[in-house]
Every structure is written in structure tokens, then in C-alpha cells.
Design a protein around this motif. Structure first.
Motif, short mmCIF file in Angstrom:
data_model
loop_
_atom_site.label_atom_id
_atom_site.label_comp_id
_atom_site.label_asym_id
_atom_site.label_seq_id
_atom_site.Cartn_x
_atom_site.Cartn_y
_atom_site.Cartn_z
N PHE A 17 0.67 -1.15 -0.10
CA PHE A 17 -0.06 -0.02 0.08
C PHE A 17 0.96 1.37 0.12
O PHE A 17 0.94 2.17 -0.71
N HIS A 18 1.84 1.31 0.87
CA HIS A 18 2.74 2.39 0.91
C HIS A 18 3.48 2.68 -0.50
O HIS A 18 3.78 3.60 -0.87
N TYR A 19 3.81 1.54 -1.26
CA TYR A 19 4.58 1.47 -2.33
C TYR A 19 3.79 2.39 -3.51
O TYR A 19 4.37 2.49 -4.69
N ILE A 20 2.51 2.16 -3.46
CA ILE A 20 1.65 3.09 -4.36
C ILE A 20 2.44 4.39 -4.34
O ILE A 20 2.21 5.09 -5.56
N TYR A 21 2.71 5.32 -3.53
CA TYR A 21 2.90 6.55 -3.46
C TYR A 21 4.48 7.09 -3.70
O TYR A 21 4.51 8.15 -4.41
N PRO A 22 5.27 6.28 -3.12
CA PRO A 22 6.73 7.09 -3.35
C PRO A 22 7.21 6.85 -4.89
O PRO A 22 7.90 8.05 -5.32
N PRO A 23 6.74 6.07 -5.52
CA PRO A 23 7.27 6.22 -7.08
C PRO A 23 6.56 7.24 -7.67
O PRO A 23 7.28 7.81 -8.64
N LEU A 24 5.18 7.67 -7.29
CA LEU A 24 4.54 8.61 -8.04
C LEU A 24 5.17 9.95 -7.45
O LEU A 24 5.18 10.84 -8.47
N SER A 25 5.68 10.17 -6.61
CA SER A 25 6.18 11.45 -6.06
C SER A 25 7.66 11.52 -6.77
O SER A 25 7.98 12.55 -7.18
#
Length: 457
Positions: A17-25
């Protein structure tokens, strides 16, 4: 389910779930640099509005990413105490470096990025954009370094005995540049660029379909498409280099990737298939001797298979590892084809003339995310049963005090909290997308554009 399985499910769920966001940022950070750089070069207001809009999206993604990442640090102590004690010196160094060199840089410039419009000069604001973007990448550097050390340990010694054993750093830079860190880092960073690029492509394809904000949507789409084309091709090379590293350093994982069982024979390369672990057979479409050629550049050198390793030192879920790995590769090839096809239409002057293609890009936002997730699943499940490859098994890394009921209760609790965060994220993201880069109802902010919608033939 026993405690170990529940603890692994809980950690996989929270990390995924966390790994959804760092790649986007990370991906958005690079695109923000390009957009704001175009504004400084051309002084065109459309690039200014474009940048301000995507900064808002970036801030939302960054905030949710930070909130969802905190939980993992506590899980190390509650569910994986033995593991934490064993790798504490290694992870402590890497995470401390992340705090000093990455998070401080990112958070220090973030305030200027978000609230510095009209308060600092355009050049200073651009520098803050670069600082935030590089800070997010530096965070990935140290996280990947720590994880890569688990895959290919280096620069350490083991001290203590029994349950008190732990790894201590003897060479910091050998730990940082362990045999897999550079290959894995490049693969992760390029995957993040693709995630950010396809988010921008998706949103602007939606605007083009609706005939809204066209003065900004079309240039933004082209910027993201350039990033997508370069990154998708680069990912082909970083993926190959990473696979070569796995072949050298983790041959059992590579064998699981392709369902290769014979101890020492030439290996086929499967396009897709199904692995029967009991019969040790794979049914599917394959390129004969293809894996041998990719690894050794010939068709005769044998490849070590799963039968060459003890049964308790190979992944138990070989078919799952096989499927996750091949899904990642398939999506990677699809992204290359989609990006290059759109680039060809751009070259022909027909990029925005096909309505179906814009719909493809609207939904293609999920593809890099799926590829990043299944790639991580393949890498981590392929490492099993080791949590530190060749040194510490997952079954030995578990906390001795935690119970299955405790892990199950916290897993259920995390599920509902994360579900709430995800729904909040989708609601806020949709709200910002629907509002768009500017208020179309305000005449003084409405850009000049023709009344007709582009002809989609």
C-alpha cells in the motif's frame, strides 16, 4: 494461519500500500522540474499554471506516502524483533543516511515549493523544486540500499552467538555498493519515472477527451510522453542488468523466475506459462534456450536450476514468483509499445486525433503501478526462505513474544485505516482533477482556445 504467515501478510500489505505513493512522487518530481524549467525558459503562463497544478497533486501524494510509511518501522520491532536485532546496525546506518541526506533535503525545500509562489524569485522556487525531487530520489536510494543488502549482503561481519547474533558493518561503502544495489536502484527509479509519467498522461488524456484545459493539457501530455518513452526503453536495459545480477548472486531466485528445475541444463525463456511445483514442469509458450542466451550470450552454457539447491532453501511458491515476474516483464513491454506508438503518432502530427488512444492512456495509469508491485513481489518471494540471503531465514527472524491473534487484530485494523486513507486520497485526487489547473468560470483566467473540440477520427 500461524504467526509467521500472518506477519508476512501484514508486512506485505502495508509495504504494498505504501509503495503506491513514493514512485508517484519521484516520477512527478522529475516532471515538475521539466515543467517549471519550461516556464523559466519561455515565460509562458501555461507552464506556470501547469506546474502549480501538479505541485498540488504532488503534495497530496507526498502526504499520504509519509503517513503510510510510518507503520512499517513499528512492524520491525513488534513482529520481526529477531530480524531487527540482526540487521539493526545495517538498517540503522542506511535509514540514518536517509534522514540526514534525503528527508531533510526533501522536507526543507517542500515548504518553499508549496508556499513560495510569489514569495521567492522564480529561480529560487525552481531550485526548491529540484531539491524536493532529488530528495525523494535520495530517499529511494537508501531504502533500496538497505533492501539490496538483504539480497546480497556485503561489507559486514557476524558477531555474537545464537539469538544474539547480529551483522555489524565493517565497510560502509561496501555495504552501500553491495552487488545488487546499483542495478536494483536504477530499476526502481526508472519504474518510478514511469509511474509519474503515466499519471500525468492519464489526467491530461482525460482533459483532452472532455475538451477541457486544452491549452495546458496537450503540452503537459507531450512532456509526460517524452519521459515515458525514454523511461520505458531505459527500463528494458535496467531490467536486463538486474536479471544478470540475480543470475550471478541469487541463482535460485532466477530459476524460480523461469520455473527452471534441472540441476545444470540449458534453460528456456517463457513468454507465459504455469508452473507445477510437484511435477517440476512448466506448461506455456517458450523460446527454447532463450534464458541461456540472455545470461551467457550463447545457447550451450547450462543454467543452475532449483534441483541444485536443498529443498528448504528454495521458494515454496515457485508458480507465484513465476507469474509475478512474467507479468512485470509483459507490462514493461506493453509500456514500451504504447509509448513508442504514441510518439510515432506525435511525429506524424496525429497524436490527439484518436479518441480510443486517449482512453487507453486514461486507464494505462494502473500499468506502471501493477508492474512495480508485482516486481517487488517477485523479488521478495523469490528470495525466500531467506530474509537475509544465505544468512537468516524468515522463520528465524520472527518475534518470539508476538502471537497470531495479535498480528491478525493489527492486520484487520491496518486494513480499515489504510482503506480509509485510500478512499480519502482518491476523493481528494479526483476533486483536484475535476477542478483542473485553473477555474474555467473566471474570464480573466480562461486561456484562449477554439470553441471546437479536437477531431477524433
Amino acid at each position: 494461519m500461524d504467526t509467521e504467515i500472518l506477519a508476512r501478510i501484514q508486512f506485505a500489505f502495508t509495504v504494498a500500500f505504501h509503495y503506491i505513493y513514493p514512485p508517484l512522487s519521484i516520477g512527478l518530481g522529475v516532471i515538475l522540474i521539466i515543467m517549471e524549467g519550461m516556464y523559466l525558459k519561455t515565460k509562458k503562463e501555461l507552464y506556470h499554471k501547469m506546474t502549480r497544478f501538479w505541485v498540488k497533486i504532488f503534495a497530496l501524494i507526498f502526504g499520504i506516502g509519509v503517513a503510510t510509511g510510518i507503520v512499517m518501522e513499528f512492524e520491525f520491532g513488534t513482529n520481526w524483533a529477531t530480524y531487527s536485532r540482526y540487521v539493526g546496525d545495517i538498517f540503522g546506518s542506511a535509514l540514518a543516511a536517509e534522514g540526514l541526506f534525503a528527508f531533510a533535503l526533501e522536507s526543507g525545500f517542500l515548504g518553499v515549493l508549496l508556499f513560495g509562489w510569489n514569495r521567492v524569485s522564480p529561480v529560487v522556487h525552481f531550485i526548491s523544486t529540484i531539491g524536493v525531487a532529488f530528495g525523494s530520489m535520495f530517499s529511494a536510494v537508501w531504502i533500496v540500499v538497505a533492501n539490496s543488502w538483504q539480497q546480497t549482503p556485503a561489507g559486514f561481519k557476524i558477531v555474537g552467538e545464537g539469538l544474539n547474533q547480529k551483522a555489524e558493518i565493517t565497510d560502509f561503502w561496501a555495504m552501500v555498493f553491495n552487488p545488487s544495489s546499483v542495478d536494483r536502484l536504477s530499476h526502481v527509479i526508472i519504474g518510478a519515472f514511469l509511474a509519474g509519467a503515466f499519471l500525468v498522461l492519464s489526467v491530461n488524456a482525460y482533459y483532452i477527451l472532455k475538451g477541457k484545459f486544452l491549452e495546458i493539457a496537450k503540452p503537459a501530455f507531450k512532456i509526460a510522453l517524452v519521459v515515458a518513452m525514454i523511461s520505458s526503453l531505459a527500463q528494458l536495459f535496467t531490467g536486463h542488468n538486474s536479471a544478470d545480477g540475480v543470475a550471478e548472486n541469487q541463482p535460485a531466485k532466477l530459476a524460480a523466475f523461469e520455473g527452471h528445475y534441472p540441476k545444470s541444463e540449458v534453460a528456456d525463456l517463457y513468454l507465459f506459462g504455469w508452473v507445477d511445483h510437484k511435477s517440476k514442469e512448466v506448461v506455456g509458450i517458450k523460446l527454447p534456450k532463450g534464458l541461456t542466451f540472455l545470461i551467457h550470450q550463447d545457447f550451450t552454457t547450462p543454467v543452475k536450476g532449483l534441483d541444485a539447491f536443498p529443498e528448504d532453501e528454495i521458494p515454496t511458491q515457485v508458480n507465484a514468483v513465476f507469474q509475478f515476474y512474467h507479468l512485470m516483464v509483459a507490462i514493461g513491454m506493453l509500456l514500451i509499445g504504447l509509448s513508442l506508438f504514441a510518439g510515432f503518432l506525435w511525429w506524424r502530427g496525429k497524436l490527439f486525433q484518436y479518441r480510443w488512444l486517449m482512453w487507453v492512456f486514461v486507464w494505462a495509469v494502473f500499468l506502471p503501478q501493477i508492474a512495480n508491485q508485482v516486481g517487488w513481489f517477485a523479488a521478495e518471494m523469490g528470495r525466500q526462505p531467506w530474509v537475509v540471503y544465505g544468512l537468516l531465514k524468515t522463520s528465524d527472524a520472527l518475534s518470539q513474544a508476538v502471537t497470531a491473534n495479535q498480528v491478525l487484530f493489527s492486520l484487520i485494523l491496518f486494513f480499515f485505516v489504510y482503506l480509509l486513507l485510500f478512499l480519502l486520497f482518491i476523493y481528494l485526487l479526483n476533486k483536484k482533477i475535476q477542478h483542473g489547473p485553473y477555474d474555467e468560470k473566471m474570464e480573466d483566467q480562461r486561456p484562449h482556445q477554439t470553441a471546437s473540440v479536437p477531431d477524433f477520427n
